[in-house]
Design an enzyme around this catalytic site. Structure first.
Site, PDB file in Angstrom:
ATOM      1  N   GLN A  49       0.843  -1.242   0.388  1.00  0.00           N
ATOM      2  CA  GLN A  49      -0.066  -0.091   0.224  1.00  0.00           C
ATOM      3  C   GLN A  49       0.982   1.856   0.376  1.00  0.00           C
ATOM      4  O   GLN A  49       0.595   2.546  -0.657  1.00  0.00           O
ATOM      5  CB  GLN A  49      -0.316   0.090   1.642  1.00  0.00           C
ATOM      6  CG  GLN A  49      -1.629   1.023   0.895  1.00  0.00           C
ATOM      7  CD  GLN A  49      -2.775   1.153   2.340  1.00  0.00           C
ATOM      8  OE1 GLN A  49      -2.191   0.276   3.449  1.00  0.00           O
ATOM      9  NE2 GLN A  49      -3.329   2.552   3.281  1.00  0.00           N
ATOM     10  N   LEU A  50       1.956   1.646   0.572  1.00  0.00           N
ATOM     11  CA  LEU A  50       2.756   2.288   1.030  1.00  0.00           C
ATOM     12  C   LEU A  50       4.031   2.414  -0.316  1.00  0.00           C
ATOM     13  O   LEU A  50       4.684   3.650  -0.370  1.00  0.00           O
ATOM     14  CB  LEU A  50       3.277   2.470   2.642  1.00  0.00           C
ATOM     15  CG  LEU A  50       1.817   2.127   3.492  1.00  0.00           C
ATOM     16  CD1 LEU A  50       2.585   2.379   4.738  1.00  0.00           C
ATOM     17  CD2 LEU A  50       0.633   3.240   3.394  1.00  0.00           C
ATOM     18  N   ASP A  84      11.055  -6.297  -3.956  1.00  0.00           N
ATOM     19  CA  ASP A  84       9.894  -7.110  -3.141  1.00  0.00           C
ATOM     20  C   ASP A  84       9.822  -7.921  -4.059  1.00  0.00           C
ATOM     21  O   ASP A  84      10.733  -8.540  -4.663  1.00  0.00           O
ATOM     22  CB  ASP A  84       8.424  -6.415  -3.818  1.00  0.00           C
ATOM     23  CG  ASP A  84       7.338  -6.881  -2.626  1.00  0.00           C
ATOM     24  OD1 ASP A  84       7.346  -8.232  -2.898  1.00  0.00           O
ATOM     25  OD2 ASP A  84       6.491  -5.771  -2.382  1.00  0.00           O
ATOM     26  N   ARG A 137       6.834  -9.619  -5.836  1.00  0.00           N
ATOM     27  CA  ARG A 137       6.194  -9.835  -6.347  1.00  0.00           C
ATOM     28  C   ARG A 137       6.241  -9.067  -7.864  1.00  0.00           C
ATOM     29  O   ARG A 137       7.437  -8.240  -7.576  1.00  0.00           O
ATOM     30  CB  ARG A 137       5.076  -9.485  -6.052  1.00  0.00           C
ATOM     31  CG  ARG A 137       4.215  -9.939  -4.119  1.00  0.00           C
ATOM     32  CD  ARG A 137       2.877  -9.321  -3.904  1.00  0.00           C
ATOM     33  NE  ARG A 137       2.686  -8.034  -3.230  1.00  0.00           N
ATOM     34  CZ  ARG A 137       1.487  -7.419  -3.877  1.00  0.00           C
ATOM     35  NH1 ARG A 137       0.923  -7.181  -4.160  1.00  0.00           N
ATOM     36  NH2 ARG A 137       1.632  -5.818  -2.503  1.00  0.00           N
ATOM     37  N   ASP A 178      13.795 -10.942  -1.604  1.00  0.00           N
ATOM     38  CA  ASP A 178      13.339 -11.504  -0.770  1.00  0.00           C
ATOM     39  C   ASP A 178      13.948 -10.806   0.775  1.00  0.00           C
ATOM     40  O   ASP A 178      15.411 -11.421   0.648  1.00  0.00           O
ATOM     41  CB  ASP A 178      13.685 -12.923  -0.916  1.00  0.00           C
ATOM     42  CG  ASP A 178      12.869 -14.003  -0.124  1.00  0.00           C
ATOM     43  OD1 ASP A 178      12.624 -12.736   0.773  1.00  0.00           O
ATOM     44  OD2 ASP A 178      12.312 -14.640  -0.145  1.00  0.00           O
ATOM     45  N   TYR A 191       1.942  -9.956  14.399  1.00  0.00           N
ATOM     46  CA  TYR A 191       2.255  -8.273  14.195  1.00  0.00           C
ATOM     47  C   TYR A 191       2.775  -7.763  14.859  1.00  0.00           C
ATOM     48  O   TYR A 191       3.884  -7.157  15.288  1.00  0.00           O
ATOM     49  CB  TYR A 191       0.942  -7.943  13.410  1.00  0.00           C
ATOM     50  CG  TYR A 191       0.858  -6.142  12.597  1.00  0.00           C
ATOM     51  CD1 TYR A 191       2.121  -6.285  11.291  1.00  0.00           C
ATOM     52  CD2 TYR A 191       0.106  -4.970  13.295  1.00  0.00           C
ATOM     53  CE1 TYR A 191       1.828  -5.184  11.114  1.00  0.00           C
ATOM     54  CE2 TYR A 191       0.452  -4.505  12.758  1.00  0.00           C
ATOM     55  CZ  TYR A 191       1.430  -3.806  11.337  1.00  0.00           C
ATOM     56  OH  TYR A 191       1.523  -2.721  11.034  1.00  0.00           O
ATOM     57  N   LYS A 239       6.283  -6.039  15.835  1.00  0.00           N
ATOM     58  CA  LYS A 239       6.445  -4.465  15.898  1.00  0.00           C
ATOM     59  C   LYS A 239       7.182  -4.094  17.186  1.00  0.00           C
ATOM     60  O   LYS A 239       8.646  -3.464  16.864  1.00  0.00           O
ATOM     61  CB  LYS A 239       5.497  -3.422  14.984  1.00  0.00           C
ATOM     62  CG  LYS A 239       4.849  -3.981  13.964  1.00  0.00           C
ATOM     63  CD  LYS A 239       6.070  -3.382  12.988  1.00  0.00           C
ATOM     64  CE  LYS A 239       5.424  -3.443  11.521  1.00  0.00           C
ATOM     65  NZ  LYS A 239       6.975  -3.586  10.703  1.00  0.00           N
TER      66      LYS A 239
HETATM   67  N1  LIG Z   1      -0.926   0.283   5.918  1.00  0.00           N
HETATM   68  C1  LIG Z   1      -0.484   1.082   7.091  1.00  0.00           C
HETATM   69  O1  LIG Z   1      -1.872   1.250   7.456  1.00  0.00           O
HETATM   70  C2  LIG Z   1       0.417   0.661   7.724  1.00  0.00           C
HETATM   71  C3  LIG Z   1      -0.012   1.419   8.945  1.00  0.00           C
HETATM   72  C4  LIG Z   1       1.054   0.954  10.116  1.00  0.00           C
HETATM   73  C5  LIG Z   1       2.341   0.414   9.985  1.00  0.00           C
HETATM   74  N2  LIG Z   1       2.338   0.027   8.567  1.00  0.00           N
HETATM   75  C6  LIG Z   1       3.702  -0.810   8.246  1.00  0.00           C
HETATM   76  O2  LIG Z   1       4.175  -0.117   6.778  1.00  0.00           O
HETATM   77  C7  LIG Z   1       4.686  -1.138   6.085  1.00  0.00           C
HETATM   78  C8  LIG Z   1       4.017  -0.789   4.683  1.00  0.00           C
HETATM   79  O3  LIG Z   1       2.911  -1.213   4.934  1.00  0.00           O
HETATM   80  P1  LIG Z   1       2.320  -2.002   3.467  1.00  0.00           P
HETATM   81  O4  LIG Z   1       0.649  -1.256   3.806  1.00  0.00           O
HETATM   82  O5  LIG Z   1       2.594  -1.237   2.442  1.00  0.00           O
HETATM   83  O6  LIG Z   1       2.109  -3.052   3.544  1.00  0.00           O
HETATM   84  P2  LIG Z   1       1.926  -4.424   2.234  1.00  0.00           P
HETATM   85  O7  LIG Z   1       1.077  -5.628   3.365  1.00  0.00           O
HETATM   86  O8  LIG Z   1       0.890  -3.646   1.923  1.00  0.00           O
HETATM   87  O9  LIG Z   1       2.845  -4.370   1.341  1.00  0.00           O
HETATM   88  C9  LIG Z   1       4.667  -5.524   2.548  1.00  0.00           C
HETATM   89  C10 LIG Z   1       5.288  -6.304   1.345  1.00  0.00           C
HETATM   90  O10 LIG Z   1       5.981  -6.640   2.287  1.00  0.00           O
HETATM   91  C11 LIG Z   1       6.017  -7.640   0.898  1.00  0.00           C
HETATM   92  N3  LIG Z   1       6.414  -8.983   1.319  1.00  0.00           N
HETATM   93  C12 LIG Z   1       5.873 -10.262   2.033  1.00  0.00           C
HETATM   94  N4  LIG Z   1       6.872 -10.792   2.156  1.00  0.00           N
HETATM   95  C13 LIG Z   1       8.007 -10.178   1.485  1.00  0.00           C
HETATM   96  C14 LIG Z   1       9.629 -10.598   1.430  1.00  0.00           C
HETATM   97  N5  LIG Z   1      10.096 -12.414   2.358  1.00  0.00           N
HETATM   98  N6  LIG Z   1      10.463 -10.101   1.612  1.00  0.00           N
HETATM   99  C15 LIG Z   1       9.897  -9.311   0.423  1.00  0.00           C
HETATM  100  N7  LIG Z   1       9.226  -8.078   0.714  1.00  0.00           N
HETATM  101  C16 LIG Z   1       7.514  -9.853   1.367  1.00  0.00           C
HETATM  102  C17 LIG Z   1       4.406  -8.451   0.040  1.00  0.00           C
HETATM  103  O11 LIG Z   1       4.864  -7.999  -1.231  1.00  0.00           O
HETATM  104  C18 LIG Z   1       3.651  -6.811   0.277  1.00  0.00           C
HETATM  105  O12 LIG Z   1       4.312  -6.145  -1.390  1.00  0.00           O
HETATM  106  C19 LIG Z   1       4.204  -2.057   6.645  1.00  0.00           C
HETATM  107  O13 LIG Z   1       5.849  -3.103   7.614  1.00  0.00           O
HETATM  108  C20 LIG Z   1       3.286  -1.922   7.882  1.00  0.00           C
HETATM  109  O14 LIG Z   1       3.839  -2.375   8.762  1.00  0.00           O
HETATM  110  C21 LIG Z   1       1.001   0.341   7.503  1.00  0.00           C
HETATM  111  C1  LIG Z   2      -2.605  -0.525  11.531  1.00  0.00           C
HETATM  112  C2  LIG Z   2      -1.394  -0.944  10.489  1.00  0.00           C
HETATM  113  O1  LIG Z   2      -0.331  -1.848  11.280  1.00  0.00           O
HETATM  114  C3  LIG Z   2      -2.265  -2.085   9.636  1.00  0.00           C
HETATM  115  N1  LIG Z   2      -3.140  -0.715   8.736  1.00  0.00           N
HETATM  116  C4  LIG Z   2      -3.573  -2.737   9.934  1.00  0.00           C
HETATM  117  O2  LIG Z   2      -3.887  -3.087  10.629  1.00  0.00           O
HETATM  118  O3  LIG Z   2      -2.678  -4.261  10.379  1.00  0.00           O
END
Ligand SMILES: NC(=O)c1ccc[n+]([C@@H]2O[C@H](COP(=O)([O-])OP(=O)(O)OC[C@H]3O[C@@H](n4cnc5c(N)ncnc54)[C@H](O)[C@@H]3O)[C@@H](O)[C@H]2O)c1
Ligand SMILES: C[C@@H](O)[C@H](N)C(=O)O
Length: 375
Positions: free
Chosen positions: A68-69, A90, A92, A108, A197, A201
């Site tokens: 997502q980010l 990534d 993927r 990876d 999770y 963290k």
């Molecule tokens: N999106 C949110 O609301 C949110 C909130 C708090 C924290 N975060 C943190 O921000 C970061 C990014 O979040 P996001 O929402 O983009 O997550 P996401 O789940 O959308 O993306 C995570 C990515 O990690 C990749 N991945 C999985 N296994 C892997 C591996 N072995 N090697 C390399 N890549 C691998 C996946 O293919 C995926 O594209 C995460 O660490 C998450 O914990 C996100």
């Molecule tokens: C809050 C955050 O880390 C993520 N969007 C989750 O819900 O798991």
């Protein structure tokens, strides 16, 4: 052999005193005969083997960049540092627009040697570690979440320490649990999360801070709230409903919410989140009194969000079908986040409150679906 011994001697001599003032340390060696996983002193990036003075800009690697980010962050960093200075990675296959928008590489995070090769070959100086399994999906595959979120993080920490990288690892509201103060949740308090999770963290926060104090790793961490974005889908989190409602509202005029109407959680629009990430990465070391900060923008319930969306789309129908796993997680998380340290130390300030968030999301998704209908 004499060459290896000589190199080993040079490497040992290069070990400097760690930030804590204790004896120089060599981190465990992983399959490298003469290159100890040495780490150097100080809490700043200025000792880097490839320092910012050598290059005009940091050279950035983003792991887990197709979630997502990551794509949005790459776009922001490329604007600032140049397209070729930011590498997305990534496991993927990237969609073609992402593949053609700048450097992409397979990585990876469980493959330590491959990671090291990427860092060395590309002279990486900043590492943004986004790979993770999020809260809901982590509960459905604990073994994989443990591997990716914990073992993967160990690889990242070691690579970053060994190569003197500035390392960003996001944490989350999910790093708190039912025994934490929930309204508001300060930076420093009890952290006993009940998800793999959250546990992973808290582990990342503590390990990063430990490496910082012990080895001088320039570790920076923000605890993100639930992030809301229009052009990228969330990857299996508890806060996903707050993204889905916009898509369903525009496409179907109906939304089924998997959390109770009064479940209050901290949230943030993606542009604020990505800007905060860049700002904390660029913050001068002396402004950072801590290495892990809460950041926040707003806090709302599904009912409050639905009411705000209905101001624009009055016909939207919202029903509730509770997902017990997600609800239990949400009930253990902060309702409100105290981010005063981030605001005081490095000037964090959000731009989007609930009304601007809703307007922006509807404009974005509305124009997207109008384009899709026209084609
Ligand atoms: N999106 C949110 O609301 C949110 C909130 C708090 C924290 N975060 C943190 O921000 C970061 C990014 O979040 P996001 O929402 O983009 O997550 P996401 O789940 O959308 O993306 C995570 C990515 O990690 C990749 N991945 C999985 N296994 C892997 C591996 N072995 N090697 C390399 N890549 C691998 C996946 O293919 C995926 O594209 C995460 O660490 C998450 O914990 C996100
Ligand atoms: C809050 C955050 O880390 C993520 N969007 C989750 O819900 O798991």
């Amino acid at each position: 052999m004499p060459v290896l011994r000589a190199l080993s001697k040079v490497a040992k001599q290069a070990l400097l005193t760690p930030a804590c003032g204790c004896q120089s340390l060599t981190v465990a060696i992983r399959n490298i005969s003469f290159s100890p996983r040495q780490v150097t002193s100080g809490s700043d990036a200025s000792f880097h083997s490839v320092s910012f003075s050598e290059t005009d800009h940091p050279k950035v690697l983003i792991t887990g960049g197709l979630g997502q980010l990551g794509v949005g962050l790459a776009k922001l960093l490329r604007k600032r540092f140049g397209k070729n200075n930011v590498i997305l990675s990534d496991i993927r296959k990237p969609p073609s627009n992402v593949f053609h928008s700048g450097p992409f590489i397979y990585s990876d995070i469980l493959d330590y040697k491959n990671l090291r090769e990427i860092v060395v070959n590309n002279r990486i100086t900043w590492l943004v570690h986004y790979s993770a399994l999020l809260s809901a999906v982590g509960e459905s595959n604990v073994a994989l979440a443990r591997a990716v979120n914990i073992t993967g993080l160990h690889n990242i920490l070691d690579i970053a320490a060994e190569h003197g990288l500035r390392l960003f690892v996001p944490s989350t509201i999910g790093a708190f649990g039912p025994t934490s103060p929930r309204n508001p949740t300060p930076d420093l308090c009890v952290q006993r999360p009940r998800t793999i999770y959250g546990v992973s963290k808290v582990h990342a926060e503590l390990m990063g801070e430990y490496y910082h104090h012990r080895y001088g790793l320039d570790f920076r961490c923000l605890r993100y709230p639930g992030i809301i974005s229009a052009d990228s889908q969330p990857g299996g989190g508890t806060t996903d409903y707050a993204v889905q409602i916009f898509h369903d509202a525009v496409k179907n005029g109906k939304f089924e919410c998997n959390l109770k109407p009064d479940t209050r959680l901290p949230m943030m629009y993606i542009d604020d989140c990505l800007r905060a990430t860049l700002e904390v990465m660029e913050a001068p070391t002396e402004t950072l009194s801590m290495r892990t900060y809460n950041i926040n923008a707003m806090s709302f319930t599904p009912e409050e969000l639905a009411n705000e969306v209905q101001k624009q789309l009055p016909d939207l129908q919202v029903t509730y079908e509770i997902d017990s796993v997600r609800q239990a997680i949400a009930d253990s998380w902060p309702m409100n986040f105290d981010d005063s340290n981030a605001r005081n130390d490095w000037g964090w300030k959000h731009d989007y409150d609930l009304p601007e968030l809703v307007q922006t999301m509807l404009n974005f998704i509305g124009s997207d679906s109008r384009i899709a209908q026209a084609n």
